[in-house]
Design a protein around this motif. Structure first.
Motif, PDB file in Angstrom:
ATOM      1  N   UNK A 114      33.285 -13.747 -18.019  1.00 58.53           N
ATOM      2  CA  UNK A 114      31.817 -13.769 -17.292  1.00 58.53           C
ATOM      3  C   UNK A 114      30.860 -12.954 -17.877  1.00 58.53           C
ATOM      4  N   UNK A 115      29.573 -13.254 -18.208  1.00 56.62           N
ATOM      5  CA  UNK A 115      28.717 -12.416 -18.435  1.00 56.62           C
ATOM      6  C   UNK A 115      28.271 -11.392 -17.671  1.00 56.62           C
ATOM      7  N   UNK A 116      28.196 -10.126 -18.207  1.00 52.53           N
ATOM      8  CA  UNK A 116      27.584  -8.901 -17.575  1.00 52.53           C
ATOM      9  C   UNK A 116      26.403  -8.613 -18.101  1.00 52.53           C
ATOM     10  N   UNK A 117      25.508  -8.305 -17.325  1.00 56.32           N
ATOM     11  CA  UNK A 117      24.170  -7.767 -17.811  1.00 56.32           C
ATOM     12  C   UNK A 117      23.875  -6.524 -16.865  1.00 56.32           C
ATOM     13  N   UNK A 118      22.915  -5.720 -17.275  1.00 57.54           N
ATOM     14  CA  UNK A 118      22.349  -4.452 -16.679  1.00 57.54           C
ATOM     15  C   UNK A 118      20.947  -4.382 -16.482  1.00 57.54           C
ATOM     16  N   UNK A 119      20.822  -4.965 -14.958  1.00 56.59           N
ATOM     17  CA  UNK A 119      19.130  -5.034 -14.729  1.00 56.59           C
ATOM     18  C   UNK A 119      18.821  -3.370 -14.389  1.00 56.59           C
ATOM     19  N   UNK A 120      17.685  -3.093 -14.383  1.00 56.75           N
ATOM     20  CA  UNK A 120      17.291  -1.760 -13.992  1.00 56.75           C
ATOM     21  C   UNK A 120      15.976  -1.704 -13.194  1.00 56.75           C
ATOM     22  N   UNK A 121      15.963  -0.843 -12.297  1.00 51.66           N
ATOM     23  CA  UNK A 121      14.712  -0.437 -11.343  1.00 51.66           C
ATOM     24  C   UNK A 121      13.741   0.100 -12.299  1.00 51.66           C
ATOM     25  N   UNK A 122      12.385  -0.577 -12.309  1.00 54.91           N
ATOM     26  CA  UNK A 122      11.317  -0.171 -13.272  1.00 54.91           C
ATOM     27  C   UNK A 122      10.678   1.237 -12.571  1.00 54.91           C
ATOM     28  N   UNK A 123      11.000   1.750 -11.494  1.00 56.70           N
ATOM     29  CA  UNK A 123      10.426   2.972 -10.768  1.00 56.70           C
ATOM     30  C   UNK A 123      11.399   3.942 -11.097  1.00 56.70           C
ATOM     31  N   UNK A 124      12.695   3.783 -10.572  1.00 62.85           N
ATOM     32  CA  UNK A 124      13.593   4.872 -10.810  1.00 62.85           C
ATOM     33  C   UNK A 124      14.374   4.836 -11.925  1.00 62.85           C
TER      34      UNK A 124
ATOM     35  N   UNK B  75      12.139 -14.255   0.368  1.00 69.91           N
ATOM     36  CA  UNK B  75      12.666 -12.951  -0.563  1.00 69.91           C
ATOM     37  C   UNK B  75      11.445 -12.666  -1.251  1.00 69.91           C
ATOM     38  N   UNK B  76      11.088 -11.332  -1.435  1.00 75.05           N
ATOM     39  CA  UNK B  76      10.165 -11.025  -2.384  1.00 75.05           C
ATOM     40  C   UNK B  76      10.572 -10.167  -3.365  1.00 75.05           C
ATOM     41  N   UNK B  77       9.852 -10.385  -4.642  1.00 72.83           N
ATOM     42  CA  UNK B  77      10.417  -9.657  -5.800  1.00 72.83           C
ATOM     43  C   UNK B  77       9.081  -8.955  -6.477  1.00 72.83           C
ATOM     44  N   UNK B  78       9.462  -7.706  -6.850  1.00 71.35           N
ATOM     45  CA  UNK B  78       8.413  -6.942  -7.398  1.00 71.35           C
ATOM     46  C   UNK B  78       8.001  -7.371  -8.731  1.00 71.35           C
ATOM     47  N   UNK B  79       6.651  -7.297  -9.104  1.00 74.75           N
ATOM     48  CA  UNK B  79       6.056  -7.770 -10.211  1.00 74.75           C
ATOM     49  C   UNK B  79       6.178  -6.781 -11.326  1.00 74.75           C
ATOM     50  N   UNK B  80       6.821  -7.169 -12.509  1.00 78.19           N
ATOM     51  CA  UNK B  80       7.021  -6.079 -13.506  1.00 78.19           C
ATOM     52  C   UNK B  80       6.841  -7.035 -14.816  1.00 78.19           C
TER      53      UNK B  80
ATOM     54  N   UNK C 182       0.704  -1.400  -0.039  1.00 77.72           N
ATOM     55  CA  UNK C 182      -0.110  -0.095   0.183  1.00 77.72           C
ATOM     56  C   UNK C 182       0.793   1.206  -0.005  1.00 77.72           C
ATOM     57  N   UNK C 183       1.920   1.087   0.405  1.00 77.52           N
ATOM     58  CA  UNK C 183       2.830   2.367   0.548  1.00 77.52           C
ATOM     59  C   UNK C 183       3.428   2.755  -0.882  1.00 77.52           C
ATOM     60  N   UNK C 184       3.534   1.750  -1.732  1.00 78.41           N
ATOM     61  CA  UNK C 184       4.168   2.213  -3.119  1.00 78.41           C
ATOM     62  C   UNK C 184       3.252   1.845  -4.173  1.00 78.41           C
ATOM     63  N   UNK C 185       2.107   1.016  -3.739  1.00 80.09           N
ATOM     64  CA  UNK C 185       1.147   0.338  -4.911  1.00 80.09           C
ATOM     65  C   UNK C 185       1.747  -0.418  -5.824  1.00 80.09           C
ATOM     66  N   UNK C 186       3.034  -0.982  -5.507  1.00 78.56           N
ATOM     67  CA  UNK C 186       3.285  -2.077  -6.261  1.00 78.56           C
ATOM     68  C   UNK C 186       3.098  -3.300  -5.753  1.00 78.56           C
TER      69      UNK C 186
ATOM     70  N   UNK D 157      13.623  -7.530  -2.534  1.00 83.92           N
ATOM     71  CA  UNK D 157      15.241  -7.895  -2.608  1.00 83.92           C
ATOM     72  C   UNK D 157      15.491  -8.042  -4.373  1.00 83.92           C
ATOM     73  N   UNK D 158      14.321  -7.750  -4.983  1.00 85.75           N
ATOM     74  CA  UNK D 158      14.800  -7.654  -6.467  1.00 85.75           C
ATOM     75  C   UNK D 158      13.277  -7.659  -7.320  1.00 85.75           C
ATOM     76  N   UNK D 159      13.519  -7.817  -8.612  1.00 85.54           N
ATOM     77  CA  UNK D 159      12.208  -7.833  -9.581  1.00 85.54           C
ATOM     78  C   UNK D 159      12.139  -8.959 -10.251  1.00 85.54           C
ATOM     79  N   UNK D 160      10.815  -9.567 -10.355  1.00 82.38           N
ATOM     80  CA  UNK D 160      10.402 -10.381 -11.117  1.00 82.38           C
ATOM     81  C   UNK D 160       9.794 -10.108 -12.693  1.00 82.38           C
TER      82      UNK D 160
END
Length: 420
Positions: free
Chosen positions: A104-114, A48-53, A35-39, A164-167
């Motif tokens: 080693x493979x490097x990738x760049x995940x991003x925060x969908x809010x910020x 561990x809880x992941x944000x649904x995107x 309810x604080x973020x509406x996510x 702790x992450x994003x799904x």
């Protein structure tokens, strides 16, 4: 009948039972609204809880202590999949100047809010959930998966406390739906039923194609009544787009500029709390809503407008709005979709109570984007507008199914008690 024939029939019957019980089942998890973020979040493993995107191409998290990167060379096919959808403003993954040393493979995940992104490595992980028959969880299952692991906690800014992450649930190869389908040998589709939050309980996500039954509604199976419209692919985006011909308030079309909706398209998002409209769509929509609301009450006292609360453009004194089983009695909002299907939202999905006695139209203006700019979507359908709808994403048939639940049913009515 001889004993030998009876024995053969018995063995055949037992074999069929074993085969039936061995059929792969879809995977279910609860969906919680913060309810604080509406996510919205789902449990992933060990608390561990992941944000649904639903627009996210990857599963990612901050690194656990002692993690070991998976051994994927930077030029491998898996690494290419992990970097298939670079985010504007983020570095482009490369193999560096010393490919022999940089393995080693490097990738760049991003925060969908910020929008913040950071370097990460690919790691093997587990998605711990339950199989389901569409009515209840059946058995716990540990799904093999791959995620990106970032070392900076700045990636978690503006996400719900404890996340702790994003799904990522987009249509890409390393998003969660494709990984569950591959690991569990289930259909490449998933279902979302987003909750309204609070005391109304958790919603439900089912990966792999499944019927859906809810408590208090008897034997009603909801996926059999879905309306369907094609999913529209857009270059360089894994997100889910739908073709919208026009927007209507009640039965009247909103007068939009020609091809406004086709320019940029209409995309679905679980990380936008409310539906966002580009300026060339928002301005005529807001004017038409005011006009339609006033016309709806032409023979009675009109709803009284009050000072709007940002980011909303119009708000009303809630005491002057009639309240019904389907929310405040305001003009319904309809997206006329391809395939002659209408996605209609009544007051429960179009009006939000921002404080006691004040209700606002839950559609907001897009910021920092010029009217008609085709680089931005014309409409981003937000989470609030999708709550208490059954939503199904079929990644093989490339179609989107939707169904508004009846007023007496809610996404929070799935029975998460494990069946015996």
């Amino acid at each position: 009948m001889s004993r030998s024939r009876l024995a053969v029939l018995f063995v055949l019957a037992v074999s069929l039972v074993v085969l039936a019980s061995g059929q792969p089942r879809p995977v279910v998890v609860p969906v919680t609204k913060d309810t604080a973020t509406s996510l919205y979040t789902i449990p992933f493993y060990d608390g561990a809880n992941f944000v649904v995107d639903i627009a996210g191409p990857l599963v990612w998290s901050t690194c656990q202590r002692g993690h070991l990167p998976a051994k994927f060379p930077c030029k491998s096919d898996t690494c290419k999949l992990a970097n298939a959808y670079p985010v504007p403003g983020c570095p482009v993954a490369g193999c560096g100047r010393h490919p022999r040393k940089d393995r080693t493979c490097t990738t760049y995940p991003y925060n969908p809010v910020t929008g913040l992104c950071a370097a990460a490595s690919l790691v093997h992980t587990r998605f711990v959930a339950n199989t389901t028959d569409g009515k209840n969880p059946v058995n716990q299952v540990s799904v093999r998966a791959m995620s990106a692991c970032g070392t900076t906690k700045k990636l978690l800014a503006s996400l719900p406390r404890g996340a702790s992450g994003v799904a990522g649930l987009a249509g890409s190869a390393l998003a969660l739906p494709a990984q569950v389908a591959s690991s569990q040998k289930v259909a490449k589709k998933f279902l979302l039923c987003l909750p309204t939050g609070g005391a109304n309980g958790d919603g439900v996500a089912i990966f792999g194609g499944s019927p859906l039954y809810l408590e208090y509604t008897g034997s009603v199976e909801y996926t059999s009544s879905l309306e369907h419209t094609p999913l529209v692919a857009r270059k360089d985006s894994p997100a889910y787009y739908v073709a919208v011909k026009y927007i209507a308030l009640e039965s009247s079309r909103v007068p939009l500029p020609p091809r406004a909706l086709a320019t940029g398209g209409v995309v679905l998002s679980t990380t936008a709390p409310y539906t966002v409209l580009r300026a060339d769509v928002y301005r005529p929509f807001l004017a038409a809503f005011r006009e339609a609301t006033a016309a709806q009450w032409q023979y009675a006292q009109k709803p009284r407008e009050v000072k709007p609360v940002p980011p909303f453009g119009v708000c009303y004194d809630a005491r002057t709005l009639a309240n019904t089983r389907t929310g405040y009695m305001v003009p319904s909002v309809t997206l006329a979709l391809d395939g002659e299907k209408n996605w209609t939202m009544t007051g429960v999905n179009s009006m939000v109570v921002v404080k006691p006695g004040k209700a606002c139209l839950a559609f907001v203006a897009m910021k920092e984007v010029k009217a008609g700019d085709g680089k931005a979507p014309a409409v981003i359908v937000g989470g609030f507008q999708m709550e208490n709808f059954v939503l199904q994403f079929d990644l093989v048939r490339k179609r989107f199914g939707f169904l508004r639940l009846p007023y007496y049913a809610q996404c929070g009515h799935f029975n998460f008690t494990r069946s015996s």
